[in-house]
Design a protein around this motif. Structure first.
Motif, PDB file in Angstrom:
ATOM      1  N   MET A   1       1.802 117.844 -27.863  1.00  0.00           N
ATOM      2  CA  MET A   1       1.448 116.598 -28.058  1.00  0.00           C
ATOM      3  C   MET A   1       0.887 115.889 -26.546  1.00  0.00           C
ATOM      4  O   MET A   1      -0.184 115.376 -26.427  1.00  0.00           O
ATOM      5  N   LYS A   2       1.798 116.071 -25.652  1.00  0.00           N
ATOM      6  CA  LYS A   2       1.497 115.555 -24.237  1.00  0.00           C
ATOM      7  C   LYS A   2       0.258 116.459 -23.687  1.00  0.00           C
ATOM      8  O   LYS A   2      -0.194 115.793 -22.409  1.00  0.00           O
ATOM      9  N   PRO A 322       6.297 113.375 -36.951  1.00  0.00           N
ATOM     10  CA  PRO A 322       7.516 113.876 -37.149  1.00  0.00           C
ATOM     11  C   PRO A 322       8.506 113.847 -35.921  1.00  0.00           C
ATOM     12  O   PRO A 322       8.141 113.840 -34.886  1.00  0.00           O
ATOM     13  N   SER A 323       9.570 114.359 -36.047  1.00  0.00           N
ATOM     14  CA  SER A 323      10.570 114.616 -34.703  1.00  0.00           C
ATOM     15  C   SER A 323      10.186 115.759 -34.057  1.00  0.00           C
ATOM     16  O   SER A 323       9.840 116.778 -34.563  1.00  0.00           O
ATOM     17  N   CYS A 324      10.284 115.671 -32.657  1.00  0.00           N
ATOM     18  CA  CYS A 324      10.625 116.928 -31.856  1.00  0.00           C
ATOM     19  C   CYS A 324      11.786 117.322 -32.293  1.00  0.00           C
ATOM     20  O   CYS A 324      12.651 116.954 -32.492  1.00  0.00           O
ATOM     21  N   GLY A 368      13.606 113.171 -31.857  1.00  0.00           N
ATOM     22  CA  GLY A 368      12.957 111.877 -31.866  1.00  0.00           C
ATOM     23  C   GLY A 368      11.518 112.156 -31.935  1.00  0.00           C
ATOM     24  O   GLY A 368      11.088 113.242 -31.412  1.00  0.00           O
ATOM     25  N   PRO A 369      10.645 111.217 -32.369  1.00  0.00           N
ATOM     26  CA  PRO A 369       9.068 111.454 -32.539  1.00  0.00           C
ATOM     27  C   PRO A 369       8.484 111.313 -31.306  1.00  0.00           C
ATOM     28  O   PRO A 369       8.648 110.247 -30.723  1.00  0.00           O
ATOM     29  N   HIS A 370       7.711 112.103 -30.772  1.00  0.00           N
ATOM     30  CA  HIS A 370       7.033 112.152 -29.846  1.00  0.00           C
ATOM     31  C   HIS A 370       7.537 112.080 -28.660  1.00  0.00           C
ATOM     32  O   HIS A 370       6.800 111.585 -27.457  1.00  0.00           O
ATOM     33  N   GLY A 398       8.511 112.240 -22.398  1.00  0.00           N
ATOM     34  CA  GLY A 398       7.932 110.854 -22.953  1.00  0.00           C
ATOM     35  C   GLY A 398       6.543 110.967 -23.632  1.00  0.00           C
ATOM     36  O   GLY A 398       5.688 111.713 -23.388  1.00  0.00           O
ATOM     37  N   SER A 399       6.578 110.103 -24.587  1.00  0.00           N
ATOM     38  CA  SER A 399       5.456 109.902 -25.565  1.00  0.00           C
ATOM     39  C   SER A 399       4.073 109.491 -24.402  1.00  0.00           C
ATOM     40  O   SER A 399       4.349 108.843 -23.710  1.00  0.00           O
ATOM     41  N   TRP A 400       2.636 110.066 -25.115  1.00  0.00           N
ATOM     42  CA  TRP A 400       1.674 109.390 -24.015  1.00  0.00           C
ATOM     43  C   TRP A 400       0.803 108.577 -25.204  1.00  0.00           C
ATOM     44  O   TRP A 400       0.088 107.847 -24.688  1.00  0.00           O
TER      45      TRP A 400
END
Length: 472
Positions: A1-2, A322-324, A368-370, A398-400
Motif C-alpha cells: 500500500m505505501k 481490509p485489515s493489515c 487495522g486497515p492501511h 502509517g496510512s498514505w
C-alpha cells in the motif's frame, strides 16, 4: 500500500509557470510532507516514486491544470490513485503549485516562512509529542540517517541500516559508550533501494531490489569502504513492492520476500507474493510461505523459532477494509490468502470467487486497515519488565491515502502461544491531526536491552529504555 505513487512525473518542463501564492505555500509544504514525501522523498528527490525535483517529466507539461488533474485523478496504470476523495480542490491546487517548477523557491521567499519552519521544528521536537507507558523513555540515538529502513545490530552494538532512495547502507556507531551514536558511516552508496540488511557469521548481507550482496567481516571493515561480493543477482526487479528485506533465520538460511507486483493480482503460480529462503551462498532457493501481498518485516520467536511476519493489505477497497496482518508460519508451505482473501475474512471482489477464506491461514492479529505494518521484533532483552519478554512489537509506518490517517506508531501484540491476547499502542504521537513527525519502519533490540526504532521520514534512529522500578 505505501509503495504506490502519490503523485507522478509529468513530462519535460518547457512551459513557464506562474508563481504560486506565497501565503499558501507553507501549508502546501505540510501537505506534501504528510501525504507525498513517503514515496517522492522529503526533498522531492524520489523514493519508491520518481523524483519531482529534476527536469525530467513524463506526463505532460507541469501546468497547474495538468498537475491538479493528475493529483486528483491519479494514474491507475502506474499505480497512482487519485486524491480527490482525500484532499479538497484547494489542497490539490496548493500541492500542484508546490511540486511545479519553481514552487519551492517561492516557499523560501515567502514572508510567512516561519509556518514552514513549524514542519521542520515539529520533526526536531517530535519527541515531546510521543507517549509511552509509564517508566519508559525515548531519545534520538542517531540523526542524518537518510531514509533509514531495516536494521541489524552486531554483538558489539554497531547498528547497520539500509535505506530507500538514498541508495546507501550505514553503520551507526556509538564510540564512547554514552548510548548515543557518535557517527553515521556510509558503508556503500549507489545501490538500488537497499532496504534489507542482516548479519550472519560476521558478514553483512544487503538486499537490493534485484540482488543480494555481502560484506565480509563487517565490524572490522565498515569504515574502509569495503568491497562486496554478489550472492544472488536474479531476483525480480519490479518496482511495485519490489524492495526486499532480508533476515537470517535460526536455521542459518537467508529469508527474502518477493512482493506482489500490483495492488491485487493473481500471481500464485509465479515467484511473487511469497517468502523464500536460500543458503548463505545463494543456492537452495525454496519457497517458505505463499499468499502474502507485501511483507516488510520478519522475526522468529525466541523460544519456538516460528517465523512471524507482517503483511500489508490492498488499497482501493475503502477506508476500513481490509485489515493489515500479523502472521505466523510454524511450518513451510502455508498459504495466507492473497489475492483471494484479505485479513482472513474479506473475499477479494475479483479473485475471491469460488473460494472460501476458510481455505487459507488466517492472521494471528488484525492490525487495522492501511496501518502499513513493517518491521517487528520480539523483545528478548532483560531491561524491560518481564511481561514484555518474548512479546512482539510492530512498527506501523502509517496510512498514505486513507481519508483519516491511521498507524504512525509502535504497537505491542501480547501473545499466549501463537494466539493474540491483546494489541495495544506502545508508542504514539508521531501523528498529530494531519501533521506527521515520524514514520516507524523497523525495530531491533540492542545488546543492552534497549529498543531501537528506525524512522525513514525523519531520518533518525530512536532508542527506547526502561527507567522505572524494574523490581515491580
Amino acid at each position: 500500500m505505501k509503495f504506490a505513487l502519490p503523485l507522478a512525473l509529468l513530462g519535460l518542463a518547457t512551459a513557464a509557470h506562474a508563481a504560486p501564492s506565497a501565503a499558501r505555500l507553507p501549508d502546501a509544504a505540510r501537505l506534501y510532507q504528510n501525504n507525498c514525501a513517503s514515496c517522492h522523498g522529503v526533498k522531492l528527490e524520489g523514493a519508491t516514486a520518481p523524483s519531482l525535483a529534476d527536469k525530467q517529466w513524463l506526463h505532460g507539461t507541469p501546468t497547474r491544470a495538468n498537475l491538479s488533474k493528475i493529483i486528483a485523478k491519479g494514474l491507475p496504470d502506474k499505480g497512482m490513485p487519485g486524491w480527490e476523495g482525500t484532499l479538497d480542490k484547494a489542497q490539490i491546487a496548493a500541492l500542484a503549485d508546490y511540486v511545479a517548477p519553481g514552487g519551492r523557491k517561492a516557499t523560501a521567499a515567502a514572508p510567512v516562512v516561519a509556518q514552514s519552519d513549524t514542519v521542520q521544528s515539529g520533526q526536531d521536537d517530535g519527541l515531546a509529542r510521543l507517549t509511552l507507558p509509564k517508566g519508559f523513555s525515548i531519545a534520538v540515538y542517531a540523526e542524518n540517517v537518510d531514509t533509514a529502513r531495516s536494521m541489524a545490530v552486531s554483538p558489539g552494538g554497531i547498528v547497520y541500516v539500509g535505506s530507500r532512495k538514498a541508495g546507501k547502507v550505514y553503520a551507526v556507531v556509538d564510540e564512547n559508550g554514552d548510548r548515543k551514536a557518535d557517527k553515521v558511516v556510509t558503508i556503500a552508496s549507489g545501490l538500488d533501494n537497499p532496504i534489507g540488511v542482516t548479519l550472519l557469521d560476521g558478514a553483512l548481507y544487503v538486499a537490493e531490489i534485484g540482488r543480494v550482496i555481502r560484506f565480509d567481516a563487517i565490524d572490522r571493515n565498515y569504515a574502509n569502504k569495503p568491497a562486496y561480493k554478489v550472492v544472488k543477482d536474479d531476483l525480480p526487479n519490479d518496482k511495485w513492492h519490489g524492495e526486499k528485506i532480508i533476515k537470517a533465520g535460526p536455521d542459518g538460511k537467508l529469508y527474502i520476500p518477493v512482493g506482489s507486483p500490483c495492488n491485487t493480482c493473481d500471481k500464485d503460480d509465479e515467484v511473487y507474493s511469497k517468502i523464500w529462503r536460500m543458503n548463505p551462498d545463494g543456492t537452495g532457493w525454496e519457497m517458505v510461505a505463499n499468499g502474502i501481498r507485501n511483507t516488510v518485516g520478519f522475526a522468529w520467536h525466541p523460544v519456538t523459532k516460528d517465523l512471524w511476519f507482517t503483511d500489508n493489505g490492498p488499497d482501493e477497497m475503502g477506508d476500513n477494509n481490509p485489515s493489515c496482518e500479523l502472521n505466523v508460519a510454524p511450518k513451510a508451505g502455508m498459504h495466507f490468502g492473497f489475492p483471494y482473501c484479505h485479513g482472513g475474512v474479506v473475499p477479494d471482489p475479483k479473485f475471491g470467487a469460488g473460494r472460501s477464506c476458510a481455505q487459507f491461514t488466517p492472521p494471528v492479529a488484525k492490525l487495522g486497515p492501511h496501518v502499513a505494518p513493517l518491521g517487528l521484533a520480539f523483545y528478548s532483552g532483560t531491561q524491560f519488565p518481564s511481561q514484555y519478554r518474548n512479546q512482539v512489537f510492530v512498527a506501523e509506518h502509517g496510512s498514505w491515502n486513507r481519508t483519516q490517517k491511521i498507524g504512525y506508531k509502535v504497537s505491542l501484540v501480547t501473545l499466549q502461544g501463537n494466539q493474540e491476547v491483546s494489541t495495544t499502542t506502545f508508542i504514539d504521537g508521531f501523528l498529530q491531526g494531519d501533521d506527521v513527525s515520524g514514520r516507524p519502519v523497523d525495530i531491533a533490540i540492542a545488546p543492552d536491552g534497549a529498543m531501537l526504532i528506525s524512522d525513514d521520514h525523519a531520518g533518525k534512529i530512536y532508542r527506547v529504555t526502561y527507567t522505572g522500578n524494574t523490581g515491580k
